[in-house]
Design an enzyme around this catalytic site. Structure first.
Site, PDB file in Angstrom:
ATOM      1  N   ALA A 186       0.727  -1.132  -0.087  1.00 33.59           N
ATOM      2  CA  ALA A 186       0.071  -0.186   0.101  1.00 33.59           C
ATOM      3  C   ALA A 186       0.743   1.022   0.052  1.00 33.59           C
ATOM      4  CB  ALA A 186      -0.863   0.256   1.183  1.00 33.59           C
ATOM      5  N   ILE A 187       1.913   1.321   0.666  1.00 35.56           N
ATOM      6  CA  ILE A 187       2.739   2.409   0.855  1.00 35.56           C
ATOM      7  C   ILE A 187       3.330   2.801  -0.666  1.00 35.56           C
ATOM      8  CG2 ILE A 187       4.950   3.508   2.021  1.00 35.56           C
ATOM      9  CD1 ILE A 187       4.034   1.805   4.349  1.00 35.56           C
ATOM     10  N   GLU A 195      11.537  -4.259  -9.692  1.00 38.69           N
ATOM     11  CA  GLU A 195      11.050  -5.631  -9.876  1.00 38.69           C
ATOM     12  C   GLU A 195       9.993  -5.426 -10.493  1.00 38.69           C
ATOM     13  OE1 GLU A 195      12.704  -7.702  -5.614  1.00 38.69           O
ATOM     14  OE2 GLU A 195      10.818  -6.780  -5.785  1.00 38.69           O
TER      15      GLU A 195
END
Length: 430
Positions: A217-218, A237
């Protein structure tokens, strides 16, 4: 014989394709949103014929019937990263977790964990007979190169990703043609807490920076705060919808990157169908296996490399737990350490660990005197530079234990600062 003749000769049903699997085999399964579901179902249907089959993969999205209770004598999952569908089997001892850096997984397949069969999910071949691994290049391409047998689910709906992301049909042993839709992941709107954390992180990101965004979420919440930035690049990634929006708006253009200038570099992507269509055959993207994208020495060649990753808890000396809740495995090491170390060695780089200061409705602090019993240290205190909560930024690198303790207490929730200070004094840290 042309590649087309070779391809046509290799076409079989899912049931026939998985007959190559024998009891005791080690199977690699393409993961993320690229799980070859028809091959999985056909393999699981053979359970009464198979014992001791090891199924190896990272985070996999979707139904995994071989993880159901009672399957463990037939199929034993070896989790290189534990997703929601594998946490309970691992906790109950019906599956096993392998702690490993994502950058080192490809070498695992040629050393400690040789593969008998790779079940992969690819795009249809192009005019030269090359299929793309689509959404999941990361450890899938190295697995296909290492396995004795490669079985491919060839899907007309799998996007053709560019870069070091292809396999020729001559390298496939069996082909199963499908037209399945890929799972979609839609980011949820960030609440006020995550927006506050994101604003602190965004203030650390200069124009011209190259970004790695971890899962969670961050990192998702940071993206809207970057719209006023200029000339951002991406070496990461995972590529997701939020980054796509910044690309469309011109915020990300990769113009100032010092490695692969002009290209988004990633190893897999997950998101909506819009994202899959956007990446399809798009030369702006360059996908590579994780032993390249996650190599800290490669990452460090990007000037102003900003790595943003999450944590479950951080102790007062700076040790980061990101893969477990006490003894219970929650996720995995993944690429956090790869990118933290790469960003630390980048000219102007910033490795960032971000987390809310509390959990369970402010009932418990996530800046803790010591990690929970059994908690895994994913990122050591020697690797940590920036720690961010909704209360600000603590810079720890090169700092003494007392300096670290003060900085972390300052960004803890006010409700817990007195108790954290008391414990720190008892330990003579303050």
């Amino acid at each position: 014989m042309s590649w087309i003749d070779t391809y046509m000769r290799k076409r079989v049903s899912p049931e026939d394709a998985v007959r190559v699997i024998k009891s005791g085999d080690t199977i690699y399964l393409q993961a993320d949103t690229g799980v070859p579901q028809q091959l999985v179902r056909a393999m699981t249907a053979r359970k009464d014929e198979l014992t001791g089959v090891k199924v190896v993969h990272i985070l996999a999205i979707g139904d995994l019937p071989y993880l159901q209770p009672g399957m463990e004598t037939h199929f034993r999952h070896l989790a290189l990263f534990t997703g929601a569908n594998a946490r309970k089997p691992v906790a109950e001892g019906r599956a096993e977790f392998i702690p490993i850096f994502l950058s080192e997984i490809p070498a695992l397949f040629t050393k400690e964990l040789p593969l008998d069969v790779a079940l992969v999910h690819v795009s249809p071949p192009d005019e030269h007979g090359f299929c793309s691994f689509g959404t999941s290049i990361n450890v899938t391409k190295p697995a296909a190169e290492a396995a004795k047998v490669v079985v491919a689910q060839v899907n007309a709906n799998m996007p053709r990703s560019m870069g070091d992301s292809f396999i020729h049909v001559s390298k496939l042993d069996h082909v199963v043609e499908v037209a399945d839709m890929l799972p979609e992941l839609r980011p949820e709107p960030a609440g006020e807490l995550y927006q506050t954390i994101a604003a602190h992180i965004a203030a650390l990101i200069p124009d011209g920076a190259t970004l790695q965004m971890g899962i969670g979420a961050i990192p998702d919440a940071v993206l809207p705060y970057l719209r006023e930035k200029r000339d951002l690049g991406v070496h990461t990634e995972m590529f997701a919808d939020g980054l796509m929006e910044l690309l469309e708006e011109g915020v990300i253009n990769n113009a100032k990157k010092t490695l692969h200038r002009g290209k988004v570099v990633a190893s897999f992507f997950m998101g909506t169908r819009k994202l899959y269509d956007y990446v399809d055959n798009n030369p702006f993207f360059e996908f590579h296996p994780s032993h390249y994208t996650n190599d800290p020495f490669i990452i460090a060649q990007n000037d102003s490399m900003i790595a943003i990753n999450s944590a479950i808890e951080v102790d007062l000396t700076g040790q980061v737990c990101a893969d477990s809740m006490g003894y219970d495995i929650y996720s995995g090491i993944g690429g956090q350490v790869d990118f933290i170390r790469g960003a630390a060695r980048s000219k102007g780089g910033k490795p960032i660990i971000a987390l809310p200061s509390t959990a369970k409705g402010d009932a418990m602090t996530r800046i803790v005197p010591c990690l929970k019993p059994g908690a895994g240290v994913v990122t050591s205190r020697g690797d940590v530079h920036y720690v961010v909560t909704e209360y600000g930024v603590a810079y720890l690198h090169g700092k003494s234990i007392p300096q670290r303790v003060r900085a972390l207490i300052d960004i803890s929730h006010p409700k817990f600062r007195e108790e954290l200070s008391r414990v720190a004094r008892e330990r003579r840290w303050l």
